[in-house]
Design an enzyme around this catalytic site. Structure first.
Site, PDB file in Angstrom:
ATOM      1  N   HIS A   1      -2.623  -0.886  -3.412  1.00 40.05           N
ATOM      2  CA  HIS A   1      -3.821  -0.077  -3.185  1.00 40.05           C
ATOM      3  C   HIS A   1      -3.825   1.171  -4.058  1.00 40.05           C
ATOM      4  O   HIS A   1      -2.829   1.903  -4.121  1.00 40.05           O
ATOM      5  CB  HIS A   1      -3.895   0.361  -1.720  1.00 40.05           C
TER       6      HIS A   1
ATOM      7  N   ASP B   1      -4.716  -4.366   5.927  1.00 41.57           N
ATOM      8  CA  ASP B   1      -5.070  -5.252   4.826  1.00 41.57           C
ATOM      9  C   ASP B   1      -3.894  -6.164   4.504  1.00 41.57           C
ATOM     10  O   ASP B   1      -2.746  -5.723   4.461  1.00 41.57           O
ATOM     11  CB  ASP B   1      -5.450  -4.417   3.596  1.00 41.57           C
TER      12      ASP B   1
ATOM     13  N   SER C   1       0.865  -1.179   0.000  1.00 36.68           N
ATOM     14  CA  SER C   1       0.000   0.000   0.000  1.00 36.68           C
ATOM     15  C   SER C   1       0.899   1.225   0.000  1.00 36.68           C
ATOM     16  O   SER C   1       1.741   1.360  -0.883  1.00 36.68           O
ATOM     17  CB  SER C   1      -0.952  -0.041   1.202  1.00 36.68           C
TER      18      SER C   1
END
Length: 198
Positions: free
Chosen positions: A48, A141, A21
């Site tokens: 992401h 995540d 991310s």
């Protein structure tokens, strides 16, 4: 959890999945730029991105890497030798027949594509022949997905949180998944090379 890659280490994988991310582009380039064709397995990546963000990941990484780079497309088979990126605005999954599918289900931990969703589907598709790697990021995540890979018998590795630009994601993975390896990017690069360049 090991903090180095043992000499003569080997792991027979059929696929590698990587999640990142915040800070992920630089980390992924450091991880993958040294790769040379042919790759023995597919490398599937979730980074992401905002839903309304036009992804240029294929162009950026295609220009920098020496291996084929593509955006994953629904119903397309997952092929050895290619780096695949998840498209923005969809969850990316791998089906039991090892083809890609996309989902418009709600975001997971505010993220779509979700690393957890990809990792969990890949754990079902490849089981003990899967390697999962989780890099820098600002949320949690990927931790649950990495735990799924480990539970299926796959190999799990996390970027050392002390080195990560954003340590929240690797810290969560260390707590939840207890990965086999916690390594700086140089160590992850060595591990990846061992798996994909036989």
């Amino acid at each position: 959890m090991r903090q180095d890659v043992p000499e003569h280490f080997s792991f027979r994988a059929d696929a590698v999945v990587v999640g990142a991310s915040a800070g992920g582009i630089d980390a992924l380039l450091t991880l993958m730029e040294p790769l040379r064709p042919p790759l023995a397995v597919p490398l599937i990546v979730v980074l992401h991105l905002p839903d309304n963000h036009e992804s240029r990941l294929v162009q950026v990484f295609g220009h920098r890497l020496r291996v084929p780079v593509a955006e994953a497309e629904p119903h397309a088979p997952v092929r050895d030798g290619c780096v695949y990126f998840a498209p923005p605005g969809y969850h990316l999954l791998v089906e039991a027949d090892r083809s890609f599918s996309l989902s418009c289900d709600p975001p997971v931990l505010f993220s779509r594509p979700s690393i957890d969703v990809l990792f969990e589907s890949c754990a079902e598709a490849w089981g003990e022949r899967l390697v999962g790697m989780l890099l820098t990021g600002a949320n949690e995540d990927g931790a649950r997905g990495l735990a799924s890979i480990k539970a299926a018998g796959g190999l799990t590795a996390v970027q050392d949180p002390a080195e990560a630009a954003y340590p929240a994601m690797p810290e969560a993975a260390v707590r939840l998944a207890h990965p086999e390896f916690v390594l700086p990017l140089a160590g992850l690069r060595s591990l990846l090379h061992t798996v994909v360049q036989r």
